[in-house]
Write a protein that holds these residues in place. Structure first.
Motif, mmCIF file in Angstrom:
data_model
loop_
_atom_site.group_PDB
_atom_site.id
_atom_site.type_symbol
_atom_site.label_atom_id
_atom_site.label_comp_id
_atom_site.label_asym_id
_atom_site.label_seq_id
_atom_site.Cartn_x
_atom_site.Cartn_y
_atom_site.Cartn_z
ATOM 1 N N MET A 164 0.673 -0.644 -0.237
ATOM 2 C CA MET A 164 -0.076 0.245 0.072
ATOM 3 C C MET A 164 1.265 1.176 -0.175
ATOM 4 S SD MET A 164 -3.054 -0.809 -0.594
ATOM 5 C CE MET A 164 -4.145 0.788 -0.349
ATOM 6 N N GLU A 165 1.965 1.470 0.921
ATOM 7 C CA GLU A 165 2.930 2.289 0.966
ATOM 8 C C GLU A 165 3.470 1.988 -0.610
ATOM 9 O OE1 GLU A 165 7.121 3.415 2.515
ATOM 10 O OE2 GLU A 165 5.802 1.767 3.492
ATOM 11 N N ALA A 166 3.577 1.609 -1.568
ATOM 12 C CA ALA A 166 3.799 1.730 -2.768
ATOM 13 C C ALA A 166 2.887 2.626 -3.640
ATOM 14 C CB ALA A 166 5.171 0.237 -2.777
ATOM 15 N N GLU A 167 1.986 1.775 -3.805
ATOM 16 C CA GLU A 167 1.182 1.985 -4.188
ATOM 17 C C GLU A 167 0.636 3.508 -3.910
ATOM 18 O OE1 GLU A 167 -3.123 -0.317 -5.491
ATOM 19 O OE2 GLU A 167 -2.674 0.051 -3.820
ATOM 20 N N ASP A 168 0.355 3.971 -2.830
ATOM 21 C CA ASP A 168 0.224 5.668 -2.461
ATOM 22 C C ASP A 168 1.748 6.184 -3.455
ATOM 23 O OD1 ASP A 168 -2.129 4.664 -1.430
ATOM 24 O OD2 ASP A 168 -0.992 4.710 0.532
ATOM 25 N N LEU A 169 2.799 5.960 -3.246
ATOM 26 C CA LEU A 169 3.715 6.363 -3.549
ATOM 27 C C LEU A 169 3.969 6.807 -5.218
ATOM 28 C CD1 LEU A 169 7.220 7.530 -3.353
ATOM 29 C CD2 LEU A 169 7.637 5.241 -3.862
ATOM 30 N N LEU A 170 2.960 5.498 -6.036
ATOM 31 C CA LEU A 170 3.329 5.997 -7.512
ATOM 32 C C LEU A 170 1.913 6.431 -7.755
ATOM 33 C CD1 LEU A 170 4.447 2.643 -8.378
ATOM 34 C CD2 LEU A 170 6.042 4.757 -8.350
ATOM 35 N N ILE A 171 1.279 6.636 -6.482
ATOM 36 C CA ILE A 171 0.017 7.549 -7.333
ATOM 37 C C ILE A 171 0.319 9.298 -7.191
ATOM 38 C CG2 ILE A 171 -2.100 8.128 -6.067
ATOM 39 C CD1 ILE A 171 -2.654 4.965 -6.190
ATOM 40 N N GLU A 172 0.955 9.599 -6.344
ATOM 41 C CA GLU A 172 1.425 10.800 -5.360
ATOM 42 C C GLU A 172 2.301 11.176 -6.467
ATOM 43 O OE1 GLU A 172 4.278 12.494 -2.939
ATOM 44 O OE2 GLU A 172 2.221 11.375 -1.380
ATOM 45 N N ARG A 173 3.393 10.193 -7.370
ATOM 46 C CA ARG A 173 4.099 11.024 -8.092
ATOM 47 C C ARG A 173 3.535 11.407 -9.538
ATOM 48 N NH1 ARG A 173 9.856 9.811 -8.235
ATOM 49 N NH2 ARG A 173 10.043 9.428 -10.372
ATOM 50 N N GLY A 174 2.614 9.791 -9.785
ATOM 51 C CA GLY A 174 1.895 10.682 -11.385
ATOM 52 C C GLY A 174 3.002 10.257 -12.183
ATOM 53 N N ILE A 175 2.652 11.159 -13.353
ATOM 54 C CA ILE A 175 3.369 10.320 -14.384
ATOM 55 C C ILE A 175 4.294 12.073 -14.890
ATOM 56 C CG2 ILE A 175 2.238 9.007 -15.578
ATOM 57 C CD1 ILE A 175 1.108 10.417 -17.091
ATOM 58 N N SER A 176 3.474 12.896 -14.374
ATOM 59 C CA SER A 176 4.698 14.304 -14.725
ATOM 60 C C SER A 176 6.110 14.167 -15.354
ATOM 61 C CB SER A 176 4.544 15.479 -13.635
ATOM 62 O OG SER A 176 4.480 15.340 -12.587
ATOM 63 N N GLU A 177 7.227 13.245 -14.908
ATOM 64 C CA GLU A 177 8.940 13.347 -14.712
ATOM 65 C C GLU A 177 8.484 12.778 -16.625
ATOM 66 O OE1 GLU A 177 10.682 10.131 -12.794
ATOM 67 O OE2 GLU A 177 9.176 9.001 -13.129
ATOM 68 N N LEU A 178 7.481 12.163 -16.584
ATOM 69 C CA LEU A 178 8.015 12.146 -18.417
ATOM 70 C C LEU A 178 8.126 13.526 -19.670
ATOM 71 C CD1 LEU A 178 5.749 8.302 -19.205
ATOM 72 C CD2 LEU A 178 7.722 8.940 -18.063
ATOM 73 N N ALA A 179 7.637 14.298 -18.569
ATOM 74 C CA ALA A 179 7.636 15.132 -19.434
ATOM 75 C C ALA A 179 8.498 16.127 -19.649
ATOM 76 C CB ALA A 179 5.981 16.263 -19.237
ATOM 77 N N GLY A 180 9.694 15.890 -19.137
ATOM 78 C CA GLY A 180 10.325 16.605 -18.816
ATOM 79 C C GLY A 180 11.470 16.054 -19.989
ATOM 80 N N ARG A 181 12.866 16.359 -19.870
ATOM 81 C CA ARG A 181 13.787 16.203 -21.082
ATOM 82 C C ARG A 181 15.104 15.116 -19.981
ATOM 83 N NH1 ARG A 181 15.618 19.644 -25.596
ATOM 84 N NH2 ARG A 181 14.104 21.192 -26.059
ATOM 85 N N TRP A 182 15.522 14.177 -20.851
ATOM 86 C CA TRP A 182 15.786 12.513 -20.764
ATOM 87 C C TRP A 182 17.380 12.929 -21.170
ATOM 88 C CZ3 TRP A 182 14.039 9.653 -16.682
ATOM 89 C CH2 TRP A 182 12.657 9.985 -16.243
ATOM 90 N N THR A 183 18.784 11.790 -21.043
ATOM 91 C CA THR A 183 19.617 11.568 -21.501
ATOM 92 C C THR A 183 19.074 9.795 -22.512
ATOM 93 O OG1 THR A 183 20.993 12.985 -20.743
ATOM 94 C CG2 THR A 183 21.778 11.587 -21.735
ATOM 95 N N LEU A 184 19.447 9.884 -23.179
ATOM 96 C CA LEU A 184 19.439 9.079 -23.665
ATOM 97 C C LEU A 184 21.329 8.219 -24.017
ATOM 98 C CD1 LEU A 184 17.964 6.144 -24.623
ATOM 99 C CD2 LEU A 184 17.393 7.335 -26.790
ATOM 100 N N ARG A 185 21.597 7.523 -23.499
ATOM 101 C CA ARG A 185 22.953 7.426 -23.728
ATOM 102 C C ARG A 185 22.831 5.469 -25.142
ATOM 103 N NH1 ARG A 185 24.904 3.486 -19.457
ATOM 104 N NH2 ARG A 185 23.358 2.990 -19.092
ATOM 105 N N GLY A 186 23.898 5.567 -25.949
ATOM 106 C CA GLY A 186 23.956 4.484 -26.411
ATOM 107 C C GLY A 186 23.688 4.971 -28.671
ATOM 108 N N VAL A 187 23.756 6.178 -27.701
ATOM 109 C CA VAL A 187 22.825 7.095 -29.436
ATOM 110 C C VAL A 187 23.895 8.002 -29.874
ATOM 111 C CG1 VAL A 187 20.412 6.225 -28.835
ATOM 112 C CG2 VAL A 187 21.950 7.862 -28.434
ATOM 113 N N ALA A 188 23.437 8.448 -31.682
ATOM 114 C CA ALA A 188 24.469 9.640 -32.090
ATOM 115 C C ALA A 188 24.058 10.095 -30.891
ATOM 116 C CB ALA A 188 24.286 9.280 -33.536
ATOM 117 N N ASP A 189 24.960 11.449 -31.631
ATOM 118 C CA ASP A 189 24.887 12.601 -30.723
ATOM 119 C C ASP A 189 23.961 13.364 -30.485
ATOM 120 O OD1 ASP A 189 27.131 12.382 -29.409
ATOM 121 O OD2 ASP A 189 28.336 13.290 -31.572
#
Length: 124
Positions: free
Chosen positions: A47-72
């Motif tokens: 239940m603690e883990a489930e609540d954590l994920l629900i509270e975090r949501g999906i907003s982190e996906l909207a940011g920029r990411w670094t992708l290793r192992g690809v062209a510049d």
């Protein structure tokens, strides 16, 4: 990585916000994981883990990411276009912002190798 025992965690509106990976056979202790399959904190009670994920949501996906192992041209500043058990699709962040996706790259799900990391300017 075997994801067959992972349980999707959803908000009240039905949106999946992450997964719970069993650490113990009875699911009393689980590892919360975000939509990319990355661990979120350490193992916790169900239940603690489930609540954590629900509270975090999906907003982190909207940011920029670094992708290793690809062209510049895609290494830094990619954005996530899709994230599901079918794969994670990313494109160059500046082009996507302009509505031009250019080259898309599919990363296997879950991203167990950690190919995607938060860009330094986006990290929490």
């Amino acid at each position: 990585m075997d994801t067959s025992g992972w349980i999707p965690t959803t908000r009240e509106d039905g949106e999946t916000v992450g997964y719970l990976e069993p650490v113990t056979a009875d699911y009393g202790l689980v590892q919360p994981r975000n939509l990319l399959g990355h661990p979120v904190g350490g193992p916790a009670e169900f239940m603690e883990a489930e609540d954590l994920l629900i509270e975090r949501g999906i907003s982190e996906l909207a940011g920029r990411w670094t992708l290793r192992g690809v062209a510049d041209d895609l290494r830094d500043g990619v954005v996530i276009l899709e994230a599901s058990p079918d794969g994670i699709v990313v494109a160059h962040g500046d082009l996507a912002k302009a509505g031009i996706y250019g080259r898309r790259v599919r990363v296997g799900w879950p991203d167990a190798a950690g190919l995607l990391t938060r860009s330094a300017t986006e990290a929490h």
